[in-house]
Scaffold this motif. Structure first.
Motif, PDB file in Angstrom:
ATOM      1  N   VAL A 129     -30.637  -7.710  46.193  1.00 32.50           N
ATOM      2  CA  VAL A 129     -30.304  -8.362  47.457  1.00 32.50           C
ATOM      3  C   VAL A 129     -31.539  -9.155  47.877  1.00 32.50           C
ATOM      4  O   VAL A 129     -32.614  -8.937  47.327  1.00 32.50           O
ATOM      5  CB  VAL A 129     -29.944  -7.323  48.537  1.00 32.50           C
ATOM      6  N   TYR A 167     -25.623 -14.699  47.853  1.00 33.08           N
ATOM      7  CA  TYR A 167     -26.817 -14.326  47.102  1.00 33.08           C
ATOM      8  C   TYR A 167     -26.489 -13.692  45.756  1.00 33.08           C
ATOM      9  O   TYR A 167     -27.157 -13.942  44.756  1.00 33.08           O
ATOM     10  CB  TYR A 167     -27.661 -13.347  47.929  1.00 33.08           C
ATOM     11  N   THR A 168     -25.448 -12.889  45.720  1.00 32.06           N
ATOM     12  CA  THR A 168     -25.129 -12.191  44.470  1.00 32.06           C
ATOM     13  C   THR A 168     -24.638 -13.145  43.389  1.00 32.06           C
ATOM     14  O   THR A 168     -24.487 -12.742  42.249  1.00 32.06           O
ATOM     15  CB  THR A 168     -24.078 -11.093  44.692  1.00 32.06           C
ATOM     16  N   LEU A 182     -25.288  -0.499  53.517  1.00 34.40           N
ATOM     17  CA  LEU A 182     -25.722  -1.534  52.583  1.00 34.40           C
ATOM     18  C   LEU A 182     -26.692  -0.964  51.560  1.00 34.40           C
ATOM     19  O   LEU A 182     -26.612  -1.265  50.369  1.00 34.40           O
ATOM     20  CB  LEU A 182     -26.388  -2.687  53.349  1.00 34.40           C
ATOM     21  N   TYR A 183     -27.615  -0.130  52.056  1.00 38.38           N
ATOM     22  CA  TYR A 183     -28.597   0.441  51.139  1.00 38.38           C
ATOM     23  C   TYR A 183     -27.900   1.314  50.091  1.00 38.38           C
ATOM     24  O   TYR A 183     -28.170   1.215  48.896  1.00 38.38           O
ATOM     25  CB  TYR A 183     -29.626   1.254  51.918  1.00 38.38           C
ATOM     26  N   LEU A 191     -33.139  -8.268  53.151  1.00 34.47           N
ATOM     27  CA  LEU A 191     -31.876  -7.762  53.680  1.00 34.47           C
ATOM     28  C   LEU A 191     -32.017  -6.458  54.446  1.00 34.47           C
ATOM     29  O   LEU A 191     -31.451  -6.292  55.521  1.00 34.47           O
ATOM     30  CB  LEU A 191     -30.881  -7.567  52.534  1.00 34.47           C
ATOM     31  N   LEU A 198     -24.749 -11.960  51.544  1.00 30.65           N
ATOM     32  CA  LEU A 198     -24.679 -11.211  50.296  1.00 30.65           C
ATOM     33  C   LEU A 198     -23.728 -11.867  49.313  1.00 30.65           C
ATOM     34  O   LEU A 198     -24.000 -11.953  48.121  1.00 30.65           O
ATOM     35  CB  LEU A 198     -24.211  -9.778  50.576  1.00 30.65           C
ATOM     36  N   PHE A 203     -25.681  -1.197  47.701  1.00 28.46           N
ATOM     37  CA  PHE A 203     -26.335  -2.154  46.818  1.00 28.46           C
ATOM     38  C   PHE A 203     -27.520  -1.567  46.076  1.00 28.46           C
ATOM     39  O   PHE A 203     -27.729  -1.845  44.908  1.00 28.46           O
ATOM     40  CB  PHE A 203     -26.749  -3.398  47.616  1.00 28.46           C
ATOM     41  N   GLU A 204     -28.309  -0.754  46.762  1.00 27.75           N
ATOM     42  CA  GLU A 204     -29.516  -0.258  46.115  1.00 27.75           C
ATOM     43  C   GLU A 204     -29.207   0.977  45.267  1.00 27.75           C
ATOM     44  O   GLU A 204     -29.605   1.065  44.116  1.00 27.75           O
ATOM     45  CB  GLU A 204     -30.554   0.082  47.195  1.00 27.75           C
ATOM     46  N   ASN A 255     -28.410 -14.326  42.358  1.00 25.52           N
ATOM     47  CA  ASN A 255     -29.578 -13.606  42.852  1.00 25.52           C
ATOM     48  C   ASN A 255     -30.718 -14.537  43.200  1.00 25.52           C
ATOM     49  O   ASN A 255     -31.861 -14.307  42.841  1.00 25.52           O
ATOM     50  CB  ASN A 255     -30.049 -12.573  41.821  1.00 25.52           C
TER      51      ASN A 255
END
Lengths: 348, 219, 507
Positions: B212, C408-409, B200-201, B166, C405, B204-205, C412
């Motif tokens: 992801v 995918y979530t 996004l980073y 991603l 996303l 989500f991260e 996962n």
């Protein structure tokens, strides 16, 4: 056969051990961290991200336990721990893929002893691993079951259940813990009856017990507490080593039942499987240094008083067992009488 | 819907804007027959699927097979009916095509109750603007080149996502798509790409810690 | 009971619970907008933060977050055609077409306001149900669940539009998809192709995201225009001025709001059915009762109102079995159940007696959080609506990422993305050749439940289950639901026959 069982629960309940509640042989331990791997050199993992895979959806017991413990292990190692949910095939998918992961300690998973371990022993389809494939880090919690019956039904003790002409269990389906445990008890004690399968989840099964349309079910011990105290379900048998203090004294554990040798052989093997509980496992043949680091760190984390308090508040009882003892337990299971794996094979 | 369709075909301005090939007045009848052909083809596909699924259930135990048998059996029968009906219509449509222009049912030649919606739809025209079935319209009229382009971009996106993960795909695809399909300036593309990658980073991260797609190299 | 109700309210109106609720609402708001990342997952992620909280604080935080996700999930459905939650799929059907013709503001006004009203209705039912909560829950067993799934399936008739035959085929196709996985009784693998991923069946979230969102994104790539049509004088300003009209629409259709909320609450009570079923039942019912059913799917405001109200009403409904027996009514309330244990509450009798004030505080939180979220949503309506007027290609990378996303979530796994792509293809083909998508989705959602509950009903009660009073009642409603449209069709046909040219081959 009945030797003392490892007891080091710094936790809420310690019920009288009774007449040798333990069934497992060979494991005795104290509260010291597992000494096996030396001091636990964590240089290879420091600053890394360790992923702990939960083979189920978020919010369940396995997920909650992992998220509960992870920060404390994180603290011990000095690594970042990411909890990842990877549901699929009743938890088997994640364990199958763990086999292929790098064995450097950066990928672990929490295992469902009865579900995944049972499938493996039974040789069920979908379980592409043997229990002794994995590297055992340590057990987070044991996973005893409680058999309950409908509070309004005719069976209010385990003797009633055994004497029943026809007893109907409820279950989500073959291979699920509730199916395995209730079928196994039925088979061992020769209880005539059937397991009604197809419930979408344990919630719906419970509802059917409360409504009295099935006679009873097997389920996770701690999850039954509310219903037992609410008097909508009657506890009849603890399928595990010890009885928690919130259960009435007259509810027996399996070990307290009078059994023939043949019966106790099967029950002992099953209790060993239950005793495997919910361990953290890693890929086969894990790097020595990483393994000893993880084992030592987990042992220390599980002793952390803050974690202990927190787990008590959440009513999520911890039951740490070091990795090397789990290995012994797995060995016992591999040596279990063939009658046991034959019986299991019919249940998956 | 049919009212709207005919309205579209008489709106050359929109046509150009969308850049589709030919919305010429002969479209309805041709479209109606392609629609019917598609119905036959899709019907046959589903017929085959149900048939296969029915046979597949043969090896299962009674309890496991009974529900699939009922479902696929019913599905097979209804799909069969549908195919027969479409074929009849197709034949009927061919014969009638020369005689009349099927104003009322360009999109769905199979509708069992054809006339129902027409008067009401006409009645509400003033309020419902020309876009009401835009999706159908765009799908029906976009030319082959547009389709190829769009599908190529989408395929590229998902392949890139699978291979590179991603956090590579998000900025890279944004730049490429905006530059070459969107005709934006490089600066604009760069800002867009950096923003979307960073957001996004961060989300989500850093904030959620939710996994992801990692890509093949970063597993 | 009144004193507990007031005590519950005052407990919520303390600085700390109120602040935590706002925090929860803010998190839920954002999460609801991200597709795929559902309320249940977020609850699970936030659970650890509640360890040190008091019961009312914890529930203010968690419930505030949870009830808001279904509201904001509708926002992406309306604006981009990509459902923010699996439960927001029905909102796409009419909300997005409205946006395209420049009425995004009206659609959002309607969906948000009816969401708020739905939440109030659900909370009211929950409050009124407290004295009878346990008998009500006990009255529902697998036969009743089965009857409800069948009732849900009858809406295939209404949701097929003009193409009844195609609707039935798509429904059968959906049921077939629902069969993929291990069978519920014996664990036989059905249509799994030796793939472990398929054992648990096809995930509903990737399916919904692909089926609805995929087609919209592709359309945007093909047309390269903005989502909202610029011709016809539609501008962001004009669209926004429609918000008021949306609210008036809701007030005008108040019986619809009540009926949809009732469906939401009712289905919410039943463990296992959940929001993905409820939305289409409410939507189908709205279409059946509408004076202009043919407008559904093309931007009927009634469709938007129904799907808004049902979504928020179902949350309170699913709290009923959770509070009454500790049996969760859905994935979200299953996570909430662990929250009960964390804060030291035992669901069951205790929640209805000694801890009744906590129960009431939960009810108040659902109402308050919804109103706060709706107010906040109105606040950000402007920038969001503007997005639908900017050039389409600008949104494409962003929306494609949302699709990926969102899928995918779910578990996962990249396989989820593949499921989403296949679902998108199905969705595009359906639109292109005029096959109905909604019966397909409805059947996927209901299929496995129908099979389970049918066999369970038989295993538990033999054939006697057919004579249970609630089953008979639902059966009667089903009959009405089928006969009603048939009569209407017949009437329409007799009208049509006066115009000879129109009577098709099918007659």
């Amino acid at each position: 056969m009945n030797t003392a069982l490892p007891y080091r629960r710094s936790l809420r309940t310690l019920v009288a051990l009774g007449l040798g509640a333990g069934v497992l042989s060979g494991c005795s331990s104290d509260s010291e961290p597992a000494a096996s791997g030396g001091s636990g050199d964590c240089s290879s993992l420091e600053g890394e991200t360790i992923t702990i895979v939960v083979p189920y959806e978020p919010g369940g017991g396995y997920d909650s336990y992992t998220r509960l413990v992870a920060p404390y292990i994180e603290e011990e190692i000095g690594a970042t721990i990411a909890v990842q949910n990877q549901p699929g095939a009743g938890g088997l998918l994640a364990l199958n893929s763990l086999l292929a992961e790098d064995a450097d300690g950066t990928t672990l998973a929490i295992m469902n002893g009865v579900g995944a371990g049972g499938s493996s022993i039974a040789g069920a389809e979908g379980a592409n691993f043997s229990l002794d494939d994995f590297t055992y880090i340590g057990r987070v919690a044991s996973d005893p079951s409680l058999l309950v019956t409908s509070a309004t039904g005719p069976y209010q003790t385990f003797e009633d259940v055994v004497a029943a002409d026809e007893f109907r269990w409820g279950s989500t389906g073959p291979g699920a813990e509730d199916y395995v445990t209730s079928s196994l008890i039925s088979a061992v004690f020769d209880i005539p009856g059937e397991v009604v399968t197809g419930f979408p989840g344990s919630g719906e099964t419970e509802l059917a017990v409360v409504q009295g349309s099935i006679d009873g079910m097997s389920g996770n011990l701690t999850s039954r507490r509310g219903a037992v105290e609410d008097d909508t379900q009657t506890p009849v048998l603890v399928v595990g080593e010890e009885r928690p203090d919130w259960l009435p004294e007259d509810v027996p554990t399996v070990a307290e039942l009078e059994t023939t040798e043949e019966q106790s052989e099967l029950l002992d093997a099953h209790l060993a499987l239950i005793e495997l509980g919910r361990p953290f496992v890693g890929p086969p043949g894990m790097d020595e240094a990483a393994m000893s680091c993880l084992r030592t760190a987990m042992a220390a984390a599980m002793e952390n008083p803050e974690l202990v308090t927190e787990s008590q508040e959440q009513e999520r009882e911890l039951a740490f067992l070091p990795g090397d003892e789990l290995e012994g337990l797995v060995q016992d299971l591999m040596d279990a009488p063939p009658a046991y794996s034959e019986l299991l094979a019919t249940l998956y | 819907m049919s009212a709207a369709e005919s309205r579209h075909t008489t709106s050359p301005a929109r046509t150009e804007e969308i850049g589709m090939a030919d919305p010429a007045p002969q479209a309805p009848s041709r479209r109606s027959s392609t629609g019917a052909v598609a119905d036959v083809v899709l019907g046959l596909l589903l017929l085959a699927l149900f048939g296969w699924a029915f046979l597949e259930a043969a090896d299962w135990s009674f309890k496991a097979a009974i529900f699939p048998r009922i479902v696929t059996g019913l599905g097979f029968s209804v799909a069969f009916l549908q195919v027969v009906q479409s074929l009849l219509r197709l034949a009927g449509g061919r014969r009638a095509a020369g005689a009349r222009t099927p104003v009322t049912s360009p999109a769905g030649p199979i509708e069992p109750v054809p006339a129902e919606s027409v008067p009401q739809a006409a009645g509400t025209t003033a309020e419902d603007d020309a876009n009401e079935d835009d999706v159908e319209y765009v799908f029906q009229t976009a030319g082959a080149r547009r389709w190829t382009e769009a599908i190529a971009w989408v395929t590229g996106f998902f392949v890139l996502l699978y291979v590179a993960g991603l956090f590579v795909t998000a900025p890279l695809f944004s730049v490429l798509y905006l530059r070459f399909a969107g005709k934006r300036s490089w600066t604009f593309c760069a800002i867009y790409a950096v923003t979307i990658g960073a957001v996004l980073y961060a989300a989500f991260e850093l904030a959620l810690g939710i996994p992801v797609p990692p890509g093949l190299f970063l597993d | 009971m009144l004193s507990e109700a007031i005590s519950g309210l005052t407990q919520v109106f303390q600085p700390l619970p109120l602040a935590l609720m706002l925090l929860g609402v803010a998190i839920g708001f954002l999460v609801g907008i991200l597709p795929g990342l559902g309320g249940a997952v977020t609850l699970a992620l936030m659970l650890p933060f509640t360890f040190d909280m008091q019961p009312v604080e914890a529930f203010a935080f968690l419930l505030g977050m949870w009830v808001v996700t279904s509201t904001t999930g509708d926002i992406t459905s309306v604006l981009f055609g990509v459902p923010g939650e699996a439960t927001s799929a029905a909102t796409v059907l009419d909300g997005h077409p409205m946006t395209k013709r420049g009425e995004g503001g009206r659609a959002l006004g309607a969906v948000l306001f009816s969401s708020a009203l739905g939440a109030v209705f659900g909370a009211l039912v929950l409050a009124l149900a407290i004295p009878v909560i346990r008998p009500v829950v006990l009255a529902f067993a697998p036969p009743e669940f089965f009857a409800l799934t069948m009732l849900g399936l009858t809406f295939v008739v209404a949701l097929s539009g003009k193409h009844l035959l195609k609707g039935f085929i798509m429904a059968a196709f959906g049921l077939l998809i629902a069969l993929v996985g291990l069978d519920p009784q014996e664990g036989t693998q059905r249509y799994t192709f030796e793939q472990l991923y398929l054992w648990d069946g096809i995930g509903i979230v990737p399916l919904v995201v692909g089926l609805f969102g995929g087609a919209e994104v592709l359309q945007l790539m093909l047309s390269k225009r903005s989502i909202a049509s610029a011709d016809g004088g539609a501008t962001p300003e004009a669209s926004l001025s429609g918000v008021g009209q949306g609210i008036r629409d809701v007030l005008r259709h108040w019986p619809l709001v009540i009926r949809s909320s009732a469906i939401g609450t009712g289905v919410g009570i039943v463990p296992g059915l959940g929001g993905s079923v409820a939305q289409f039942m409410a939507y189908g019912a709205a279409q059946q009762s509408s004076k202009t059913p043919e407008m559904f799917g093309k931007g009927a405001v009634e469709g938007v109102i129904a799907s808004g109200a049902v979504n928020n009403a179902k949350d309170s409904g699913s709290l009923i079995p959770t509070i009454g027996f500790g049996i969760p009514g859905g994935a979200g309330s299953a996570v909430l159940l662990s929250a009960f244990l964390i804060v030291g509450l035992n669901p069951g009798e205790e929640m209805l007696t000694t801890s009744l004030d906590v129960t009431f505080s939960m009810i108040w939180v659902t109402v308050l959080a919804n109103f706060i979220a709706v107010a906040a949503a109105f606040f950000v309506l402007k920038p969001l609506t503007r997005l639908t007027f900017i050039s389409g290609p600008l949104l494409v990378p962003f929306l494609l990422l949302l699709l990926a996303l969102g899928a995918y979530t779910a578990s996962n796994s990249f396989a989820d993305v593949l499921v989403m792509i296949v679902a998108a293809i199905v969705g595009v083909v359906c639109i292109r050749y005029d096959w109905p998508r909604v019966p397909f989705l409805l059947a996927v959602v209901l299929g496995s439940l129908a099979e389970r509950y049918l066999f369970l009903s038989y295993s538990l009660f033999g054939w006697d289950w057919l004579t249970r009073p609630i089953v008979l009642g639902i059966g009667a409603v089903m009959l009405l639901a089928i006969v009603g449209p048939v009569v209407r069709r017949a009437r329409a046909r007799s009208r049509a026959e006066k115009r000879p040219e129109q009577s098709g081959v099918s007659a």
